[in-house]
Design a protein around this motif. Sequence first.
Motif, PDB file in Angstrom:
ATOM      1  N   ARG A   1       0.831  -1.084  -0.087  1.00 38.50           N
ATOM      2  CA  ARG A   1       0.081  -0.072  -0.014  1.00 38.50           C
ATOM      3  C   ARG A   1       0.863   1.282  -0.086  1.00 38.50           C
ATOM      4  O   ARG A   1       0.789   2.362  -0.918  1.00 38.50           O
ATOM      5  N   GLN A   2       1.806   1.258   0.869  1.00 40.06           N
ATOM      6  CA  GLN A   2       2.908   2.289   0.867  1.00 40.06           C
ATOM      7  C   GLN A   2       4.228   1.890   0.882  1.00 40.06           C
ATOM      8  O   GLN A   2       4.948   1.648   1.718  1.00 40.06           O
ATOM      9  N   PRO A   3       4.873   1.654  -0.508  1.00 42.64           N
ATOM     10  CA  PRO A   3       6.149   1.214  -0.428  1.00 42.64           C
ATOM     11  C   PRO A   3       7.093   2.278   0.249  1.00 42.64           C
ATOM     12  O   PRO A   3       7.189   3.855   0.106  1.00 42.64           O
ATOM     13  N   GLY A   4       8.097   1.728   0.887  1.00 44.13           N
ATOM     14  CA  GLY A   4       9.039   2.512   1.569  1.00 44.13           C
ATOM     15  C   GLY A   4      10.499   2.354   0.919  1.00 44.13           C
ATOM     16  O   GLY A   4      10.711   1.577  -0.290  1.00 44.13           O
ATOM     17  N   PRO A   5      11.278   3.377   1.352  1.00 49.68           N
ATOM     18  CA  PRO A   5      12.538   3.342   0.553  1.00 49.68           C
ATOM     19  C   PRO A   5      13.434   2.046   0.645  1.00 49.68           C
ATOM     20  O   PRO A   5      14.229   1.924   0.008  1.00 49.68           O
ATOM     21  N   ASP A   6      13.077   1.582   1.867  1.00 46.66           N
ATOM     22  CA  ASP A   6      14.101   0.306   2.081  1.00 46.66           C
ATOM     23  C   ASP A   6      13.265  -0.959   2.837  1.00 46.66           C
ATOM     24  O   ASP A   6      12.889  -0.625   3.980  1.00 46.66           O
ATOM     25  N   ALA A   7      12.984  -1.750   2.172  1.00 47.87           N
ATOM     26  CA  ALA A   7      12.187  -2.972   2.763  1.00 47.87           C
ATOM     27  C   ALA A   7      13.153  -4.168   3.106  1.00 47.87           C
ATOM     28  O   ALA A   7      12.892  -5.052   3.262  1.00 47.87           O
ATOM     29  N   SER A   8      14.578  -3.900   3.102  1.00 46.18           N
ATOM     30  CA  SER A   8      15.657  -5.031   3.420  1.00 46.18           C
ATOM     31  C   SER A   8      15.396  -5.448   4.832  1.00 46.18           C
ATOM     32  O   SER A   8      15.485  -6.743   5.038  1.00 46.18           O
ATOM     33  N   GLY A   9      15.093  -4.631   5.789  1.00 41.05           N
ATOM     34  CA  GLY A   9      14.518  -5.236   7.103  1.00 41.05           C
ATOM     35  C   GLY A   9      13.400  -6.219   7.114  1.00 41.05           C
ATOM     36  O   GLY A   9      13.653  -7.302   7.746  1.00 41.05           O
ATOM     37  N   PHE A  10      12.598  -5.921   6.400  1.00 40.00           N
ATOM     38  CA  PHE A  10      11.361  -6.907   6.354  1.00 40.00           C
ATOM     39  C   PHE A  10      11.797  -8.144   5.658  1.00 40.00           C
ATOM     40  O   PHE A  10      11.314  -9.364   6.163  1.00 40.00           O
ATOM     41  N   TRP A  11      12.649  -8.149   4.424  1.00 43.26           N
ATOM     42  CA  TRP A  11      12.873  -9.363   3.985  1.00 43.26           C
ATOM     43  C   TRP A  11      13.934 -10.202   4.950  1.00 43.26           C
ATOM     44  O   TRP A  11      13.978 -11.333   4.965  1.00 43.26           O
ATOM     45  N   SER A  12      14.638  -9.609   5.808  1.00 41.79           N
ATOM     46  CA  SER A  12      15.554  -9.979   6.790  1.00 41.79           C
ATOM     47  C   SER A  12      14.706 -10.964   7.897  1.00 41.79           C
ATOM     48  O   SER A  12      14.854 -11.950   8.172  1.00 41.79           O
ATOM     49  N   GLU A  13      13.589 -10.279   8.021  1.00 44.95           N
ATOM     50  CA  GLU A  13      12.455 -10.902   8.914  1.00 44.95           C
ATOM     51  C   GLU A  13      11.879 -12.116   8.259  1.00 44.95           C
ATOM     52  O   GLU A  13      11.866 -13.179   8.910  1.00 44.95           O
ATOM     53  N   VAL A  14      11.652 -12.152   7.051  1.00 43.08           N
ATOM     54  CA  VAL A  14      11.036 -13.242   6.191  1.00 43.08           C
ATOM     55  C   VAL A  14      12.092 -13.994   6.154  1.00 43.08           C
ATOM     56  O   VAL A  14      11.449 -15.404   6.409  1.00 43.08           O
ATOM     57  N   GLN A  15      13.356 -14.023   5.936  1.00 42.63           N
ATOM     58  CA  GLN A  15      14.366 -15.078   5.805  1.00 42.63           C
ATOM     59  C   GLN A  15      14.446 -15.697   7.519  1.00 42.63           C
ATOM     60  O   GLN A  15      14.668 -16.885   7.580  1.00 42.63           O
ATOM     61  N   ALA A  16      14.489 -14.856   8.276  1.00 47.38           N
ATOM     62  CA  ALA A  16      14.545 -15.540   9.598  1.00 47.38           C
ATOM     63  C   ALA A  16      13.270 -16.160  10.056  1.00 47.38           C
ATOM     64  O   ALA A  16      13.450 -17.434  10.807  1.00 47.38           O
ATOM     65  N   PHE A  17      12.216 -16.059   9.550  1.00 48.02           N
ATOM     66  CA  PHE A  17      10.905 -16.709   9.688  1.00 48.02           C
ATOM     67  C   PHE A  17      10.943 -18.357   9.110  1.00 48.02           C
ATOM     68  O   PHE A  17      10.773 -19.186   9.653  1.00 48.02           O
ATOM     69  N   VAL A  18      11.561 -17.995   7.712  1.00 47.24           N
ATOM     70  CA  VAL A  18      11.644 -19.327   7.067  1.00 47.24           C
ATOM     71  C   VAL A  18      12.683 -20.389   8.001  1.00 47.24           C
ATOM     72  O   VAL A  18      12.471 -21.560   8.097  1.00 47.24           O
ATOM     73  N   GLY A  19      13.612 -19.796   8.207  1.00 46.45           N
ATOM     74  CA  GLY A  19      14.675 -20.778   9.123  1.00 46.45           C
ATOM     75  C   GLY A  19      13.938 -21.151  10.541  1.00 46.45           C
ATOM     76  O   GLY A  19      14.289 -22.278  10.730  1.00 46.45           O
ATOM     77  N   GLN A  20      13.118 -20.173  10.995  1.00 47.43           N
ATOM     78  CA  GLN A  20      12.441 -20.673  12.189  1.00 47.43           C
ATOM     79  C   GLN A  20      11.472 -21.780  11.911  1.00 47.43           C
ATOM     80  O   GLN A  20      11.288 -22.817  12.533  1.00 47.43           O
ATOM     81  N   ALA A  21      10.607 -21.678  10.703  1.00 43.95           N
ATOM     82  CA  ALA A  21       9.758 -22.606  10.447  1.00 43.95           C
ATOM     83  C   ALA A  21      10.301 -24.001   9.908  1.00 43.95           C
ATOM     84  O   ALA A  21       9.912 -24.926  10.505  1.00 43.95           O
ATOM     85  N   ARG A  22      11.565 -23.819   9.227  1.00 42.21           N
ATOM     86  CA  ARG A  22      12.199 -25.002   9.091  1.00 42.21           C
ATOM     87  C   ARG A  22      12.692 -25.823  10.221  1.00 42.21           C
ATOM     88  O   ARG A  22      12.514 -27.020  10.382  1.00 42.21           O
ATOM     89  N   ALA A  23      13.223 -24.882  11.278  1.00 40.82           N
ATOM     90  CA  ALA A  23      13.567 -25.493  12.500  1.00 40.82           C
ATOM     91  C   ALA A  23      12.307 -26.405  13.364  1.00 40.82           C
ATOM     92  O   ALA A  23      12.544 -27.298  13.820  1.00 40.82           O
ATOM     93  N   THR A  24      11.316 -25.540  13.139  1.00 44.36           N
ATOM     94  CA  THR A  24      10.192 -25.912  13.897  1.00 44.36           C
ATOM     95  C   THR A  24       9.489 -27.308  13.166  1.00 44.36           C
ATOM     96  O   THR A  24       9.037 -28.310  13.975  1.00 44.36           O
ATOM     97  N   GLY A  25       9.710 -27.393  11.867  1.00 45.03           N
ATOM     98  CA  GLY A  25       9.244 -28.555  11.522  1.00 45.03           C
ATOM     99  C   GLY A  25      10.108 -29.672  11.579  1.00 45.03           C
ATOM    100  O   GLY A  25       9.665 -31.008  11.739  1.00 45.03           O
ATOM    101  N   ALA A  26      11.320 -29.603  12.328  1.00 41.68           N
ATOM    102  CA  ALA A  26      11.992 -30.778  12.737  1.00 41.68           C
ATOM    103  C   ALA A  26      11.717 -31.225  14.110  1.00 41.68           C
ATOM    104  O   ALA A  26      11.827 -32.417  14.401  1.00 41.68           O
TER     105      ALA A  26
END
Length: 65
Positions: free
Chosen positions: A30-55
């Motif tokens: 809705r409102q693109p910001g100048p830098d979404a890299s922090g968000f994508w870092s959180e997404v990467q961390a989420f994926v890592g946690q989800a994988r660890a949870t699956g184990a």
Amino acid sequence: MNDPLEGFSSFIELQRRHDELLERQAEFERQPGPDASGFWSEVQAFVGQARATGAVLDTSRDRRA
């Protein structure tokens, strides 16, 4: 933010975090910001946690708890 190697304590916790990230993504769209890299870092961390949870949540009963 949780350690991605630690995983989520339950499937419900994983779902809640996923929902939070989906809401944030919608905000960025809705409102693109100048830098979404922090968000994508959180997404990467989420994926890592989800994988660890699956184990850990390896049975249907564990996933429903």
